[in-house]
Design a protein around this motif. Structure first.
Motif, short mmCIF file in Angstrom:
data_model
loop_
_atom_site.label_atom_id
_atom_site.label_comp_id
_atom_site.label_asym_id
_atom_site.label_seq_id
_atom_site.Cartn_x
_atom_site.Cartn_y
_atom_site.Cartn_z
N PHE A 250 3.92 9.70 7.93
CA PHE A 250 3.67 8.48 7.19
C PHE A 250 4.25 8.67 5.79
O PHE A 250 3.66 9.38 4.96
CB PHE A 250 2.18 8.16 7.12
CG PHE A 250 1.58 7.81 8.46
CD1 PHE A 250 2.35 7.26 9.46
CD2 PHE A 250 0.24 8.04 8.71
CE1 PHE A 250 1.81 6.94 10.69
CE2 PHE A 250 -0.32 7.71 9.94
CZ PHE A 250 0.47 7.16 10.92
N GLN A 251 5.39 8.05 5.51
CA GLN A 251 6.06 8.25 4.23
C GLN A 251 5.31 7.57 3.08
O GLN A 251 5.11 8.16 2.03
CB GLN A 251 7.48 7.71 4.31
CG GLN A 251 8.38 8.47 5.26
CD GLN A 251 8.58 9.91 4.82
OE1 GLN A 251 8.89 10.17 3.66
NE2 GLN A 251 8.40 10.82 5.73
N LYS A 252 4.90 6.34 3.31
CA LYS A 252 4.23 5.58 2.25
C LYS A 252 3.57 4.35 2.86
O LYS A 252 3.80 4.00 4.02
CB LYS A 252 5.22 5.17 1.16
CG LYS A 252 6.39 4.34 1.66
CD LYS A 252 7.39 4.03 0.56
CE LYS A 252 8.08 5.29 0.08
NZ LYS A 252 9.12 5.01 -0.93
N VAL A 253 2.75 3.70 2.04
CA VAL A 253 2.07 2.48 2.46
C VAL A 253 2.96 1.29 2.12
O VAL A 253 3.52 1.22 1.02
CB VAL A 253 0.71 2.34 1.77
CG1 VAL A 253 -0.03 1.10 2.29
CG2 VAL A 253 -0.14 3.57 2.00
N VAL A 254 3.09 0.37 3.05
CA VAL A 254 3.93 -0.80 2.83
C VAL A 254 3.19 -2.07 3.26
O VAL A 254 2.17 -2.01 3.96
CB VAL A 254 5.26 -0.70 3.60
CG1 VAL A 254 6.10 0.45 3.07
CG2 VAL A 254 5.02 -0.55 5.09
N LEU A 255 3.72 -3.18 2.83
CA LEU A 255 3.15 -4.49 3.14
C LEU A 255 4.27 -5.37 3.70
O LEU A 255 5.39 -5.35 3.19
CB LEU A 255 2.57 -5.11 1.87
CG LEU A 255 1.52 -6.21 2.01
CD1 LEU A 255 0.24 -5.64 2.62
CD2 LEU A 255 1.21 -6.81 0.64
#
Length: 225
Positions: free
Chosen positions: A122-127
């Motif tokens: 999981f690289q980063k949180v996105v929307l």
């Protein structure tokens, strides 16, 4: 009066929930691991004495510690030549057993996927907007799409894993054009808390001067590692 009683009761439940969850997990470990291992490791002790409430609890805890130490030892041993050789022999034996070998290989592939470079899963949180315009879903950037998906869509497509709430172990994969993905400032851990809590636990965030920009994949090779 009834409303005050109800609010007080709910507040009490909220306070006791962490303690109840802890007791449940400890009891589950004792029932599923401690007790069976207690019977196996301390079979030579007189059953009448071994099954006394206090003695049984202590032996269950000791048995759990033995299992934890054993698993930890296997982990350390697997980093050395002898351990790797033993693992290969064990996998060959399992591969010779019908049905069991297919289950083992499937589980091993899943575990290897998530254990190999854990930070890269999981690289980063996105929307992104899903399932329709104007409705947003929180997800985790895993990689940039490659091969057939990238070629046939004709766009830079990003792979996003969207967990379900409140159980994040299941979910679905979205392949979204990069320009439609919004990069979030929150950490992966905070994003997971937000999903597990169903939106009740929101991470703190100081409103910045710049608006969020579409996510940029600077190192596609690292993402696909």
């Amino acid at each position: 009066m009834f409303r005050s009683f109800r609010n007080g009761f709910i507040a009490g439940l909220v306070l006791l929930a962490p303690l109840a969850a802890t007791i449940f997990v400890v009891n589950l470990l004792r029932e599923r691991i401690g007790r069976p291992m207690n019977e196996f490791l301390f079979y030579y002790i007189d059953p009448t004495f071994r099954h006394l409430p206090g003695v049984s609890f202590v032996l269950d805890v000791v048995a759990i510690l033995v299992v934890v130490i054993f698993i930890t030892g296997l982990g350390f041993l697997s980093n050395y030549v002898i351990g790797k050789f033993a693992v290969r022999i064990g996998e060959r034996l399992i591969s010779a057993v019908p049905f069991v070998n297919s289950v083992y290989k499937t589980v091993k592939q899943i575990v290897d996927t998530f254990s190999r470079q854990q930070k890269a899963v999981f690289q980063k949180v996105v929307l992104t907007e899903y399932p329709r315009k104007g409705v947003y879903v929180l997800g985790f950037l895993t990689s940039e799409a490659r091969g057939e998906v990238q070629a046939k869509t004709g766009a830079k497509v990003i792979n996003i894993f969207v967990p379900t709430t409140p159980n994040p172990t299941s979910g679905f994969l979205l392949m979204v054009p990069k320009e439609e993905v919004i990069d979030m400032d929150m950490s992966v851990a905070d994003g997971m808390k937000l999903i597990v809590s169903g939106g009740a636990v929101s991470p703190e965030w100081k409103d910045g001067a710049d608006k969020p920009e579409s996510v940029q994949v600077e190192n596609p090779q690292a993402l696909n590692a």
